[in-house]
Scaffold this active site. Structure first.
Site, mmCIF file in Angstrom:
data_model
loop_
_atom_site.group_PDB
_atom_site.id
_atom_site.type_symbol
_atom_site.label_atom_id
_atom_site.label_comp_id
_atom_site.label_asym_id
_atom_site.label_seq_id
_atom_site.Cartn_x
_atom_site.Cartn_y
_atom_site.Cartn_z
ATOM 1 N N GLU A 77 49.868 27.527 13.061
ATOM 2 C CA GLU A 77 48.261 27.657 13.241
ATOM 3 C C GLU A 77 47.472 26.753 11.625
ATOM 4 O OE1 GLU A 77 46.155 31.304 14.930
ATOM 5 O OE2 GLU A 77 47.639 32.200 13.598
ATOM 6 N N LYS A 128 48.615 33.592 28.656
ATOM 7 C CA LYS A 128 48.392 32.671 28.865
ATOM 8 C C LYS A 128 49.733 31.888 29.839
ATOM 9 C CE LYS A 128 48.231 32.145 23.663
ATOM 10 N NZ LYS A 128 47.311 31.126 23.358
ATOM 11 N N HIS A 138 52.833 39.542 18.918
ATOM 12 C CA HIS A 138 52.186 37.738 20.155
ATOM 13 C C HIS A 138 54.108 37.388 19.893
ATOM 14 C CE1 HIS A 138 48.651 38.439 19.903
ATOM 15 N NE2 HIS A 138 48.236 37.712 19.007
ATOM 16 N N ASP A 160 50.216 40.377 12.299
ATOM 17 C CA ASP A 160 48.961 40.247 12.645
ATOM 18 C C ASP A 160 49.504 39.428 14.582
ATOM 19 O OD1 ASP A 160 47.258 38.638 13.878
ATOM 20 O OD2 ASP A 160 46.698 37.614 12.448
ATOM 21 N N HIS A 195 47.373 39.221 23.617
ATOM 22 C CA HIS A 195 46.779 37.868 24.845
ATOM 23 C C HIS A 195 47.897 36.592 24.928
ATOM 24 C CE1 HIS A 195 45.506 35.953 21.269
ATOM 25 N NE2 HIS A 195 45.429 34.785 21.919
#
Ligand code: BG6
Length: 491
Positions: free
Chosen positions: A232, A198, A256, A251, A194
């Site tokens: 994060e 963006k 990403h 992950d 995803h």
């Protein structure tokens, strides 16, 4: 989005031949976290924006043991949109959306309820709608769900969106690809990451290839190092079952952050189409040097082992930082530093390119020290809605030649008449309905990334503890020497 804007978007997409055909969208894992947080709110937003097809139905599915009734599923969707959506589930638009929702359970031994729900949805849409499956299920279930879709015949002519991480290493990714390709040919597979949906990540392409200003300096002659930094502040938020078998490297990094690196480092593509973009990204991935465990830090936040469903002696990393090298003509010798982790001091999304110092030291030494500390840089902040900051030195006003740090900022928020229309998932689901794979990852690319990751997966450095709310284990500073991490801001 105001009604006029909505019609403008629909009109301009329609004029470009970019409105999706009629669809039946099937969400596998419809009662799970991803469907609740992203997919159901995202689909409702697409409906409100006029970007779903003229006629569509959304069928939720899950194993019979977790299956809600139809009314319960609609209520589940309403609550998901109320909690995570950008607009409230009310009014005519919500009613129309709610009417389009249905549910049919599916287990490998019994797909009849799902088959019946899909047939009913197709009958309601009329004609020959396209079928799109979104596999919002835990990675361990990808293979069995795909096989089930094949065996039941539901996969016929359908497209499929597969979540990340795709496999857990090279061997499992290859097995999963074989399983997928036995049912769906590659042109119908949409492996989602995803971050590629963006807005400000896509804007990296615009920044680099729509302007004459940046591309000439986008290389080893002018750039000293690059940081891709995605700390994060959230912890694993109860996702222990997913996280224990995954960890931050799988992950976030091999997925990403590497996909972002592909956009930052690629050569100009021949065209802005799926084939060319994937080709250029894959060339970058092929040029990546195999990861060296000596240039990696794995961390685990204090208290992680006490979380529910986490093994008391868990070795899973909640933090990873590494130095990556790209052995090609554009980037040889330019380190790329990647970092991501949970329970860190801030949640940020940053790509920072730091320029080499000018060849001649004409100004007082202090000014050069400031430049060395990274004030001569371009920072792309891809938090929604995102901004780009050019940091540079300027002459301070006054009789002396003194330099001060300053910046020029482009802010997405408020810069365009039409504010940021689509969230990453919305954008990508729309692209999958349109059949455009430009922003999806390819089998070849993922295969290569797992290959690059092998040495680190086989010989992971020990996890180092770090306090919640910090920036990770102390050894991250050694990793980037002689450079520094940009975050926190204004250090
Ligand atoms: C997901 C990861 O893919 O991305 C999560 O599984 C992570 O662990 C999330 O928190 C971050 O996404 P974003 O868009 O919030 O930065």
């Amino acid at each position: 989005m105001a009604t006029d804007d909505r019609h403008d978007v629909t009109r301009s997409l329609a004029a470009a031949g970019r409105l999706p055909d009629d669809h039946v969208i099937v969400i596998c894992g419809a009662t799970g976290d991803l469907a609740r947080r992203k997919l159901l709110p995202g689909l409702f937003h697409l409906a409100k924006a006029g970007l779903l097809p003229a006629r569509y139905r959304i069928v939720g599915t899950a194993p019979a043991a977790d299956a809600p009734g139809e009314a319960e599923f609609r209520e589940h969707a309403r609550q998901a949109v109320a909690r995570f959506g950008r607009s409230a589930p009310e009014g005519d638009q919500w009613e129309a959306f709610e009417q389009a929702l249905s549910f049919g359970s599916a287990d490998p031994g019994d797909t009849a309820p799902l088959l019946a729900a899909v047939r009913e949805a197709e009958r309601a849409v009329g004609g020959s709608p396209r079928r799109l499956f979104h596999l919002a299920v835990p990675p361990v279930a990808f293979g069995s769900v795909v096989t089930m879709l094949g065996a039941s015949g539901l996969s016929e002519g359908a497209r499929v969106i597969v979540e990340k991480p795709f496999g857990t290493d090279l061997a499992s990714a290859r097995t999963l690809n074989d399983t997928l390709h036995a049912v769906f040919d590659e042109s119908r597979v949409f492996r989602i990451d995803h971050f590629l949906g963006k807005e400000s990540v896509d804007n990296i392409l615009a920044l680099r290839f729509a302007n004459g200003m940046f591309e000439p300096i986008w290389n080893r002659d002018h750039i000293s190092h690059v940081q891709i930094d995605v700390p994060e502040s959230i912890d694993i938020q109860g996702r222990a079952r997913f996280f224990e078998g995954t960890g931050t490297f799988r992950d976030m990094i091999v997925t990403h952050l590497f996909q972002l690196l592909g956009f930052v480092a690629m050569e100009p593509p021949a065209a802005l189409d799926a084939r060319s973009l994937r080709e250029e990204k894959n060339k970058v991935f092929r040029s990546l040097r195999l990861l060296d465990p000596a240039h990696a830090v794995r961390g685990q936040y204090e208290g992680y082992r006490g979380e529910q469903e986490v093994a008391p002696a868990s070795d899973t990393e909640t933090f990873a930082a590494l130095r990556v090298e790209i052995d090609n003509w554009r980037w040889a010798g330019v380190p790329f530093y990647l970092r991501s982790g949970k329970a860190l001091a801030e949640g940020r999304h940053m790509v920072t390119l730091t320029f080499r110092q000018p060849p001649l030291r004409m100004f007082p030494a202090a000014a050069h020290d400031a430049a060395a500390a990274g004030c001569d840089s371009l920072a792309i902040d891809f938090d929604d809605p995102g901004r780009i900051t050019a940091r540079f030195l300027a002459k301070e006003p006054g009789p002396e030649m003194r330099l001060g740090q300053t910046e020029m900022v482009f802010d997405y928020a408020g810069s365009f008449v039409q504010d940021h229309a689509l969230e990453a998932y919305e954008h990508l689901i729309l692209e999958a309905m349109l059949g455009d794979q430009s922003l999806f990852t390819s089998a070849e690319g993922i295969d290569r990334l797992w290959e690059v990751a092998e040495p680190l997966l086989k010989h992971p450095p020990p996890v180092e503890p770090y306090p919640r709310g910090s920036w990770g284990p102390k050894s991250i500073h050694r990793l980037v020497r002689p450079h520094q991490w940009y975050l926190p801001d204004g250090r």
